[in-house]
Design a protein around this motif. Structure first.
Motif, PDB file in Angstrom:
ATOM      1  N   LEU A   1       0.672  -1.295   0.063  1.00 13.83           N
ATOM      2  CA  LEU A   1      -0.026  -0.125  -0.050  1.00 13.83           C
ATOM      3  C   LEU A   1       0.900   1.320  -0.021  1.00 13.83           C
ATOM      4  O   LEU A   1       1.838   1.219   0.613  1.00 13.83           O
ATOM      5  CB  LEU A   1      -1.213   0.065   1.285  1.00 13.83           C
ATOM      6  N   LYS A   2       0.262   2.388  -0.543  1.00 16.68           N
ATOM      7  CA  LYS A   2       1.246   3.759  -0.581  1.00 16.68           C
ATOM      8  C   LYS A   2       0.883   4.570   0.152  1.00 16.68           C
ATOM      9  O   LYS A   2       0.689   5.875  -0.049  1.00 16.68           O
ATOM     10  CB  LYS A   2       0.899   4.050  -2.281  1.00 16.68           C
ATOM     11  N   VAL A   3       0.471   3.957   1.629  1.00 15.80           N
ATOM     12  CA  VAL A   3       0.376   5.067   2.677  1.00 15.80           C
ATOM     13  C   VAL A   3       1.607   5.675   3.134  1.00 15.80           C
ATOM     14  O   VAL A   3       1.545   6.995   3.414  1.00 15.80           O
ATOM     15  CB  VAL A   3      -0.395   4.165   3.936  1.00 15.80           C
ATOM     16  N   GLU A   4       2.449   4.871   3.464  1.00 16.17           N
ATOM     17  CA  GLU A   4       3.916   5.693   3.639  1.00 16.17           C
ATOM     18  C   GLU A   4       5.240   5.302   2.572  1.00 16.17           C
ATOM     19  O   GLU A   4       5.057   4.035   2.043  1.00 16.17           O
ATOM     20  CB  GLU A   4       4.509   5.139   5.092  1.00 16.17           C
ATOM     21  N   LYS A   5       6.079   6.168   2.430  1.00 18.84           N
ATOM     22  CA  LYS A   5       6.944   5.666   1.521  1.00 18.84           C
ATOM     23  C   LYS A   5       8.074   4.747   1.888  1.00 18.84           C
ATOM     24  O   LYS A   5       8.505   4.165   0.956  1.00 18.84           O
ATOM     25  CB  LYS A   5       7.757   7.308   1.048  1.00 18.84           C
ATOM     26  N   ILE A   6       8.391   4.760   3.401  1.00 16.58           N
ATOM     27  CA  ILE A   6       9.331   4.042   3.707  1.00 16.58           C
ATOM     28  C   ILE A   6       9.114   3.059   4.942  1.00 16.58           C
ATOM     29  O   ILE A   6       9.408   1.844   4.860  1.00 16.58           O
ATOM     30  CB  ILE A   6      10.597   4.848   4.179  1.00 16.58           C
ATOM     31  N   PHE A   7       8.506   3.611   5.903  1.00 18.38           N
ATOM     32  CA  PHE A   7       8.133   2.934   7.231  1.00 18.38           C
ATOM     33  C   PHE A   7       6.602   2.729   7.458  1.00 18.38           C
ATOM     34  O   PHE A   7       6.184   4.011   7.771  1.00 18.38           O
ATOM     35  CB  PHE A   7       9.015   3.322   8.280  1.00 18.38           C
ATOM     36  N   MET A   8       6.105   1.685   7.494  1.00 18.60           N
ATOM     37  CA  MET A   8       4.696   1.479   8.154  1.00 18.60           C
ATOM     38  C   MET A   8       4.610   0.113   8.867  1.00 18.60           C
ATOM     39  O   MET A   8       5.001  -1.040   8.057  1.00 18.60           O
ATOM     40  CB  MET A   8       3.702   1.630   7.167  1.00 18.60           C
ATOM     41  N   GLU A   9       4.120   0.322  10.274  1.00 13.78           N
ATOM     42  CA  GLU A   9       4.269  -1.163  10.736  1.00 13.78           C
ATOM     43  C   GLU A   9       3.015  -1.202  11.701  1.00 13.78           C
ATOM     44  O   GLU A   9       2.511  -0.149  12.162  1.00 13.78           O
ATOM     45  CB  GLU A   9       5.518  -1.272  11.453  1.00 13.78           C
ATOM     46  N   ASN A  10       2.447  -2.384  12.129  1.00 19.25           N
ATOM     47  CA  ASN A  10       1.467  -2.589  12.867  1.00 19.25           C
ATOM     48  C   ASN A  10       0.080  -1.776  12.780  1.00 19.25           C
ATOM     49  O   ASN A  10      -0.329  -1.014  13.901  1.00 19.25           O
ATOM     50  CB  ASN A  10       2.130  -2.366  14.270  1.00 19.25           C
ATOM     51  N   PRO A  11      -0.665  -1.833  11.845  1.00 24.86           N
ATOM     52  CA  PRO A  11      -1.527  -1.060  11.561  1.00 24.86           C
ATOM     53  C   PRO A  11      -2.762  -1.509  12.348  1.00 24.86           C
ATOM     54  O   PRO A  11      -3.024  -2.908  12.345  1.00 24.86           O
ATOM     55  CB  PRO A  11      -2.141  -0.965  10.141  1.00 24.86           C
ATOM     56  N   VAL A  12      -3.687  -0.811  13.072  1.00 26.68           N
ATOM     57  CA  VAL A  12      -4.903  -1.482  13.765  1.00 26.68           C
ATOM     58  C   VAL A  12      -6.028  -0.498  13.427  1.00 26.68           C
ATOM     59  O   VAL A  12      -5.795   0.740  13.515  1.00 26.68           O
ATOM     60  CB  VAL A  12      -4.663  -1.270  15.391  1.00 26.68           C
ATOM     61  N   VAL A  13      -7.041  -1.472  12.991  1.00 22.43           N
ATOM     62  CA  VAL A  13      -8.353  -0.560  12.362  1.00 22.43           C
ATOM     63  C   VAL A  13      -9.404  -0.351  13.413  1.00 22.43           C
ATOM     64  O   VAL A  13      -9.746  -1.446  14.131  1.00 22.43           O
ATOM     65  CB  VAL A  13      -8.727  -1.336  11.170  1.00 22.43           C
ATOM     66  N   THR A  14     -10.110   0.568  13.104  1.00 22.05           N
ATOM     67  CA  THR A  14     -11.217   0.890  14.003  1.00 22.05           C
ATOM     68  C   THR A  14     -12.313   1.582  12.852  1.00 22.05           C
ATOM     69  O   THR A  14     -12.135   2.391  11.977  1.00 22.05           O
ATOM     70  CB  THR A  14     -11.101   2.035  14.970  1.00 22.05           C
ATOM     71  N   LYS A  15     -13.427   0.987  12.997  1.00 25.57           N
ATOM     72  CA  LYS A  15     -14.713   1.231  12.088  1.00 25.57           C
ATOM     73  C   LYS A  15     -15.419   2.482  12.713  1.00 25.57           C
ATOM     74  O   LYS A  15     -15.749   2.519  14.134  1.00 25.57           O
ATOM     75  CB  LYS A  15     -15.595   0.398  11.678  1.00 25.57           C
ATOM     76  N   LEU A  16     -15.336   3.587  12.178  1.00 23.68           N
ATOM     77  CA  LEU A  16     -16.231   4.749  12.782  1.00 23.68           C
ATOM     78  C   LEU A  16     -17.516   4.837  12.622  1.00 23.68           C
ATOM     79  O   LEU A  16     -18.249   4.032  11.836  1.00 23.68           O
ATOM     80  CB  LEU A  16     -15.534   6.076  12.126  1.00 23.68           C
ATOM     81  N   ARG A  17     -18.287   5.654  13.497  1.00 19.39           N
ATOM     82  CA  ARG A  17     -19.653   5.827  13.345  1.00 19.39           C
ATOM     83  C   ARG A  17     -20.398   6.041  12.014  1.00 19.39           C
ATOM     84  O   ARG A  17     -21.390   5.853  11.680  1.00 19.39           O
ATOM     85  CB  ARG A  17     -19.983   6.797  14.450  1.00 19.39           C
ATOM     86  N   ASP A  18     -19.465   6.851  11.200  1.00 18.35           N
ATOM     87  CA  ASP A  18     -20.179   7.209   9.919  1.00 18.35           C
ATOM     88  C   ASP A  18     -19.793   6.155   8.905  1.00 18.35           C
ATOM     89  O   ASP A  18     -20.106   6.350   7.898  1.00 18.35           O
ATOM     90  CB  ASP A  18     -19.585   8.419   9.217  1.00 18.35           C
ATOM     91  N   HIS A  19     -19.436   4.784   9.596  1.00 18.81           N
ATOM     92  CA  HIS A  19     -18.991   3.749   8.605  1.00 18.81           C
ATOM     93  C   HIS A  19     -17.671   3.938   7.718  1.00 18.81           C
ATOM     94  O   HIS A  19     -17.475   2.921   6.897  1.00 18.81           O
ATOM     95  CB  HIS A  19     -20.299   3.189   7.553  1.00 18.81           C
ATOM     96  N   ALA A  20     -17.049   5.148   8.022  1.00 14.91           N
ATOM     97  CA  ALA A  20     -15.522   4.738   7.348  1.00 14.91           C
ATOM     98  C   ALA A  20     -14.639   4.312   8.318  1.00 14.91           C
ATOM     99  O   ALA A  20     -15.145   3.710   9.360  1.00 14.91           O
ATOM    100  CB  ALA A  20     -15.248   6.493   7.297  1.00 14.91           C
TER     101      ALA A  20
END
Length: 381
Positions: free
Chosen positions: A269-288
């Motif tokens: 995924l193209k979220v960060e260019k070099i370093f990204m680790e351990n994402p944790v997901v939360t679903k928001l009230r607006d369903h995003a």
């Protein structure tokens, strides 16, 4: 390479390097999910919202000096905190001794007020083998997820082979594999376990993408999108020092138990260019959806976050600086956010791990758990 950098390396704080390798030229075994409309992906990449700090707690809430932390020499790193009823549950990696980052325990802690914590149990213990032979030498990153279909909690975590680092390779944690364990007690009350292993669900091998490295699969976080499951998973190019990239991709499965397949055409995924680790997901009230993650190399005193409106396509990373009202701060650098917890007042609780300041630095850094409350703001047009 100086001694300080070797110490940081051992706690998975790695050097920045060359740009990411593209995986677009790879024949895709698992095509990218189709969006519901032609512009769904572009809508998903942007959400006009930012996280703002409401309160930064000036002291850590769990340290190696806390009650029930006896025998934990180097502290805490990664995992997840969730809230069930009026109780906060922390699942985390404890770096209990030598070899550093190899002799590990996966632990469960609870709190009613976010400040005072009790250690409930040890979930799993690593072997501590330092010969490269044992695939469960080091254990990291426990992630509890409730499985509605099976009506029980699942616990995902990573196991590594471990060996002394060489001058050219980081071997302390390599060939990571993701395990799924399940609570032996059904229902929401089964969160306390005990947990039994149910098998490996993702590992390095013939199905690995070209961007994945010697570290294997370094983390996973499954989350549900409608009737399907997706998961962030990570890897790093630890076959070379300095390490050139530490990235994440998506995998998907028809059920939490699997079978899991990499979404190769989307990865990394193209979220960060070099370093990204351990994402944790939360679903928001607006369903995003929002994912918080470790972005240490890019921004040493911040945590990263990214939004998605469909749970599949994720926007560029944004960064929340973690500061302290007390100077100097209790931490020298932040590490890993443990997930956003929605509260009844519309705010969010965020726990995170960070290296403690030390008047007498030890050979390896010691990490503790901190606390901040946040709010989500939509900028005025």
């Amino acid at each position: 390479m100086n001694h300080e950098r070797v110490c940081l390396l051992a706690l998975v704080v790695f050097f920045a390097g060359v740009p990411l390798q593209s995986a677009q030229d790879k024949t895709d075994r698992n095509p990218a999910p189709r969006a519901s409309s032609s512009n769904a992906a572009s809508r998903a990449l942007f959400r006009p919202a930012v996280l703002k700090v409401v309160r930064q707690f000036q002291d850590p809430v769990i340290t190696i000096r806390s009650p029930n932390a006896q025998g934990n020499k180097y502290g805490f790193e990664g995992g997840r905190v969730l809230k069930q009823g009026d109780t906060y549950h922390l699942f985390t990696s404890e770096i209990v001794g030598e070899p550093f980052a190899v002799r590990m325990k996966l632990a469960h802690w609870t709190s009613k007020d976010r400040i005072h914590w009790q250690r409930v149990s040890t979930l799993f213990t690593s072997s501590g083998d330092f010969t490269g032979k044992d695939p469960r030498a080091a254990l990291w990153a426990p992630m509890p997820v409730f499985d509605q279909t099976e009506d029980r909690w699942a616990l995902f975590y990573v196991s590594y082979r471990s060996a002394p680092d060489s001058k050219t390779q980081f071997l302390r944690n390599h060939e990571g594999r993701i395990w799924r364990a399940v609570s032996t007690v059904k229902g929401q009350q089964g969160i306390d376990g005990p947990y039994r292993d149910a098998g490996i669900i993702l590992q390095p091998g013939k199905d690995s993408d070209s961007w994945e490295g010697l570290q294997g699969v370094d983390s996973i976080f499954p989350y549900q999108v409608e009737k399907k499951w997706y998961a962030f998973y990570g890897s790093a190019h630890t076959q070379t020092i300095p390490i050139s990239s530490w990235q994440v991709g998506l995998a998907s499965a028809p059920a939490l138990a699997g079978p899991w397949q990499r979404c190769s055409s989307m990865n990394p995924l193209k979220v960060e260019k070099i370093f990204m680790e351990n994402p944790v997901v939360t679903k928001l009230r607006d369903h995003a959806y929002i994912a918080v993650y470790d972005t240490d190399i890019n921004f040493p005193n911040a945590v990263g976050y990214t939004f998605s409106t469909d749970g599949i396509h994720w926007g560029r990373g944004q960064h929340l600086v973690i500061d302290s009202p007390k100077k100097p701060a209790w931490f020298s650098r932040t590490r890993t956010p443990l997930g956003l917890i929605p509260e009844s007042n519309g705010e969010f609780t965020l726990f995170y791990t960070a290296f403690e300041q030390s008047a007498s630095p030890t050979e390896f850094p010691v990490a503790a758990v901190g606390l901040v409350t946040l709010k989500l703001e939509t900028p005025a047009p």
